[in-house]
Design a protein around this motif. Structure first.
Motif, mmCIF file in Angstrom:
data_model
loop_
_atom_site.group_PDB
_atom_site.id
_atom_site.type_symbol
_atom_site.label_atom_id
_atom_site.label_comp_id
_atom_site.label_asym_id
_atom_site.label_seq_id
_atom_site.Cartn_x
_atom_site.Cartn_y
_atom_site.Cartn_z
ATOM 1 N N GLU A 74 0.830 -1.216 -0.127
ATOM 2 C CA GLU A 74 0.114 -0.154 -0.020
ATOM 3 C C GLU A 74 0.998 1.344 -0.058
ATOM 4 O OE1 GLU A 74 -3.093 0.543 -0.416
ATOM 5 O OE2 GLU A 74 -4.377 -1.047 0.289
ATOM 6 N N HIS A 75 2.120 1.283 0.720
ATOM 7 C CA HIS A 75 3.030 2.472 0.583
ATOM 8 C C HIS A 75 3.573 2.561 -0.762
ATOM 9 C CE1 HIS A 75 5.548 5.415 2.586
ATOM 10 N NE2 HIS A 75 6.670 4.732 1.558
ATOM 11 N N ARG A 76 4.028 1.524 -1.338
ATOM 12 C CA ARG A 76 4.200 1.833 -2.774
ATOM 13 C C ARG A 76 3.264 2.241 -3.575
ATOM 14 N NH1 ARG A 76 8.868 -0.183 -4.975
ATOM 15 N NH2 ARG A 76 9.365 0.082 -3.023
ATOM 16 N N ILE A 77 1.854 1.812 -3.485
ATOM 17 C CA ILE A 77 0.768 2.531 -4.213
ATOM 18 C C ILE A 77 0.694 4.057 -3.974
ATOM 19 C CG2 ILE A 77 -1.657 2.492 -4.331
ATOM 20 C CD1 ILE A 77 -0.398 0.271 -6.207
ATOM 21 N N PHE A 78 0.994 4.228 -2.532
ATOM 22 C CA PHE A 78 0.911 5.543 -2.166
ATOM 23 C C PHE A 78 1.587 6.455 -3.030
ATOM 24 C CE2 PHE A 78 2.412 9.217 0.463
ATOM 25 C CZ PHE A 78 1.260 9.674 0.900
ATOM 26 N N GLU A 79 2.958 5.839 -3.116
ATOM 27 C CA GLU A 79 4.057 6.712 -3.937
ATOM 28 C C GLU A 79 3.725 6.872 -5.419
ATOM 29 O OE1 GLU A 79 7.508 4.302 -3.357
ATOM 30 O OE2 GLU A 79 8.026 5.624 -1.503
ATOM 31 N N ILE A 80 3.059 5.835 -5.773
ATOM 32 C CA ILE A 80 2.535 5.939 -7.288
ATOM 33 C C ILE A 80 1.392 6.751 -7.261
ATOM 34 C CG2 ILE A 80 1.451 4.854 -9.223
ATOM 35 C CD1 ILE A 80 3.036 1.964 -8.221
ATOM 36 N N LEU A 81 0.637 6.886 -6.426
ATOM 37 C CA LEU A 81 -0.519 8.033 -6.493
ATOM 38 C C LEU A 81 -0.160 9.163 -6.408
ATOM 39 C CD1 LEU A 81 -3.311 6.055 -4.227
ATOM 40 C CD2 LEU A 81 -3.490 7.126 -6.580
#
Length: 500
Positions: A37-44
């Motif tokens: 989820e943290h990596r998705i946060f960075e993509i977002l």
């Protein structure tokens, strides 16, 4: 075929077999899930609204509004993804002008002439002005390289905006609905290329309702945008569109129409997050009021994908999808679900890299340090975070626009505005009498202030499908600006044409 699925490969047009894993990715180790989820946060951070993009869009909206108001005594309101704060860097700006009835054509021609007269403005670069003379009149143009679509008296867009803002307030959890919509839109637009009703694909509003459907049924197992994306792909990749349709409260049989009979309730028999009282309130408050002379029934028109508009049962939001593109959409969802499942079930040290590859086109276009809708460079992916924009929308303003439109056209107002005849009220007086704004929990049918419905765990080249049966209008993405305008057809549902 037992526990194996068969699908046409979008890359080779041959068959491949996707084994259904024994482990549900949503139940993997909590630390690995938080890392994902943290990596998705960075993509977002690379694609969600940023302060620089918000400033540029606000300047464009103010400029176009000033030009129009200098010639017409009309109000101009933004609707769609920009005021909802769910736009992509390539997203356009949707504006609607409130005017007297039966004046749309003349006003559209006038607005087109006004914009063409400012094509050499030294501060705002106006170009490519087009007047699309269709059932729904639209003026399109580029202002400072941002696509702007101007429509007239399209209150359906304002009502949809009010509805989605209210749902986002209910869900809370740092705007989990909006962040999930942004992530899923990015995958649908940049990775799978299945977004765009103008090209016979899924409209943005239909996609948003599909996401709300996921929340309503599976809210107990959703923790963040990644879990919503996975559930979205897994659920709709095997959905039986031939025999069933989607409404927010569940799945209905097409054979039951014109009655909408829900046959699939919420997950594990749990409560729906958004109950019937909430929808009754929204239909009364946000839906386009029916004129006294236009009270005839309009039946739901069955298409290849059937999605019920929560604000009007007879409006099929999936009517834009063509038969050939239904195959494309199914193929993309199946391939995406299989690929994301493989990433999440793989070794923990490779999950982050796998997610980056899953969004390779998104990062390739938006993670290099430049945003299509910003004048200045932004941090590239992995080097820092852009100054994020506040995702809180201006609910009061969009509701104000809806009320003004209702008054302007002498529409029948909801019961709670009947204390004084609407013909004796000005828009400001109507607004002063509007009922108190509530946040609904959907559990006990009573409004409550400031309630967060749930707070779960978690942190804040796919399927080009060259099959001859698949059609696309999104190839050559580098030359395309804007994801298009979606204007719900709230009156005539016979024609499948949708402007997106």
């Amino acid at each position: 075929m037992g526990d194996r699925r068969r699908c046409l490969s979008p890359l080779t047009s041959s068959t491949f077999h996707c084994p259904k894993p024994d482990v549900n990715p949503l139940s993997i180790d909590s630390e690995l899930w938080l890392m994902a989820e943290h990596r998705i946060f960075e993509i977002l951070c690379c694609i969600q609204p940023a302060s620089a993009s918000e400033k540029k869009r606000d300047e464009v909206i103010s400029y176009v509004s000033r030009l129009i108001k200098a010639h017409y005594r009309s109000e101009v309101f933004a609707f769609g993804s920009v005021p909802l704060k769910t736009y992509l860097p390539d997203g356009d700006i949707d504006l609607t002008i409130l005017s007297h009835q039966n004046t749309e054509e003349g006003m559209a021609e006038g607005v087109s002439d006004i914009l063409q007269g400012h094509e050499h403005d030294p501060k705002f670069d106006v170009k490519n002005v087009q007047y699309i003379e269709a059932q729904v009149k639209i003026v399109k143009c580029l202002v400072n390289d941002i696509s702007v679509d101007i429509s007239f008296n399209q209150m359906a867009g304002l009502s949809a905006l009010c509805f989605l803002e209210r749902v986002d307030q209910i869900l809370g959890n740092d705007h989990i609905l909006k962040r999930s919509i942004i992530l899923i839109k990015a995958w649908c637009f940049y990775e799978s290329r299945i977004l765009g009703a103008y090209h016979g694909l899924i409209s943005t509003y239909a996609l948003e309702i599909l996401v709300v459907h996921i929340f309503n049924l599976f809210h107990s197992s959703l923790s963040g945008p990644l879990s919503v994306l996975y559930k979205f792909l897994d659920y709709y990749s095997s959905f039986d569109w031939d025999n069933h349709g989607v409404c927010i409260n569940g799945v209905f049989k097409i054979s039951s129409l014109p009655d909408i009979v829900v046959v699939v309730p919420a997950e594990n028999g749990s409560r729906l997050l958004l109950g019937p009282d909430f929808y009754n309130y929204c239909k009364e408050t946000f839906a386009i009021p029916v004129k006294e002379l236009d009270s005839g029934r309009h039946d739901f028109v069955v298409k290849h994908i059937n999605i019920v508009d929560p604000l009007k049962d007879s409006n099929n939001l999936g009517r834009s999808v063509s038969r050939g593109n239904l195959h494309r959409i199914k193929c993309a969802l199946s391939f995406g679900a299989q690929k994301l499942r493989g990433v999440l079930n793989g070794p923990g040290e490779y999950i982050g890299m796998g997610l980056e590859k899953f969004f390779a086109n998104t990062l390739g276009r938006n993670g290099t340090g430049q945003r299509a809708d910003a004048n200045s460079p932004v941090p590239a992916f992995g080097t820092g975070r852009s100054d994020a924009c506040d995702l809180n929308g201006d609910y009061d303003r969009c509701h104000s626009g809806l009320l003004q439109g209702q008054w302007y056209h002498n529409y029948r107002l909801p019961d709670h505005f009947h204390n004084i005849p609407s013909t004796l009220l000005s828009p400001s007086e109507i607004l002063s009498k509007k009922s108190q704004i509530f946040s609904w929990t959907g559990q006990n049918g009573h409004p409550q202030k400031g309630t967060k419905a749930f707070l779960q765990r978690g942190l804040p080249g796919l399927c080009p499908c060259p099959s001859k049966r698949c059609t696309t209008g999104i190839d050559g993405l580098g030359n395309l600006r804007g994801t298009g305008t979606y204007i719900p057809d709230m009156v005539s549902l016979v024609s499948p044409t949708v402007y997106r």
